[in-house]
Scaffold this active site. Sequence first.
Site, PDB file in Angstrom:
ATOM      1  CB  THR A  13      -0.912  -0.007   1.256  1.00 26.97           C
ATOM      2  OG1 THR A  13      -1.791  -1.115   1.148  1.00 26.97           O
ATOM      3  CG2 THR A  13      -1.728   1.253   1.369  1.00 26.97           C
ATOM      4  CB  CYS A 271      -3.724 -17.937  22.817  1.00 29.79           C
ATOM      5  SG  CYS A 271      -4.820 -19.194  23.459  1.00 29.79           S
TER       6      CYS A 271
END
Length: 333
Positions: A13, A271
């Site tokens: 980007t 997690c």
Amino acid sequence: MRKKVCIIHTGGTIGMQKTAQGYAPQKGSINASIAEIKELSSEEMPYYDLIDYDPLLDSSKISIKEWVKIAHDIEERYHEYDGFVILHGTDTMAYTASALSFMLDGLDKPVIITGSQIPLCEIRNDARDNLIAALLIAAESQIPEVCLYFGNKLFRGNRATKISSDELIAFDSPNYPPLAEAGVRIEINKKELRKKGQKLDVKMFQNQQIAVLKIFPGIQFEVFENIVTDHLGGIVFEAFGVGNIPESDSLIRILRKAEKNGTVIVVCTQCLRGSVSIGTYEASSMLVESGAVSGYDMTVEAAVAKLYYLLSQGYQIEKVKKLMQTDLRGELS
Ligand code: ASP
């Protein structure tokens, strides 16, 4: 004396332009955007040279071939510059940062990978700040690591993970403190840095067949049985909690097949924080019995890059398993 930094623009980007199909990289356009940043000519900034890759890539397309090219380009220019800034798309930035950390063994200067959520061509963007800070940090001789800079924080590259698809604080390092924070001043967290390497020794990667399998409730392992062939070098299991997986006959068949074929199984956690320790619960005992190894607190990105790295060195399977559980570049605690 003003320091010298090499910027390698791979795409992403940060340098993209608006097109009818959405943001896309455009060859040469980043030169003009960077030239408009007046601060870069300040005496406080390092001199820079820019290498614009061709083609420029959305980072979803970045793979082993591009990692090897980046590592080669750094190696070739290593003694000409005080540090390197890699401009890269955010989507796979944490994978590239992890891969480069394994490839650039013996590093004694900074390699800072950064990008942005909003391109430089937009009036309001995070690209300008990320680029300026990354350049300043790349000129800091005391950071001998591959790092990822984003949203005012510098992370160890192989500890970083993308946590947001649309916020400007897009990365975190859940299991390791930031190496620096850019507030009023750029404060470097010296005690968390790695020691300087003696001599750069670039470890190349080759293409390897590996897989990542995320475990979910109701998983029918028979769906995945056929992925375990004798070409498969390794699998990263994204397991529950400290490494738990629902046992089933088809899982046992997968584990047996992997053992027989010499496929390394590495267990990471879904997690965000914490470490894996297989064998803690009965629900991971079959993993221990089949010779799977704990990825401890490694990110999945680091585990994937480390598998590519170790399998590319041609080590025996037992050595790959041992090193998978050993801290090589600060990737695990
Ligand atoms: N799709 C882009 C890329 O990773 C996203 C970004 O750079 O933020 O190349």
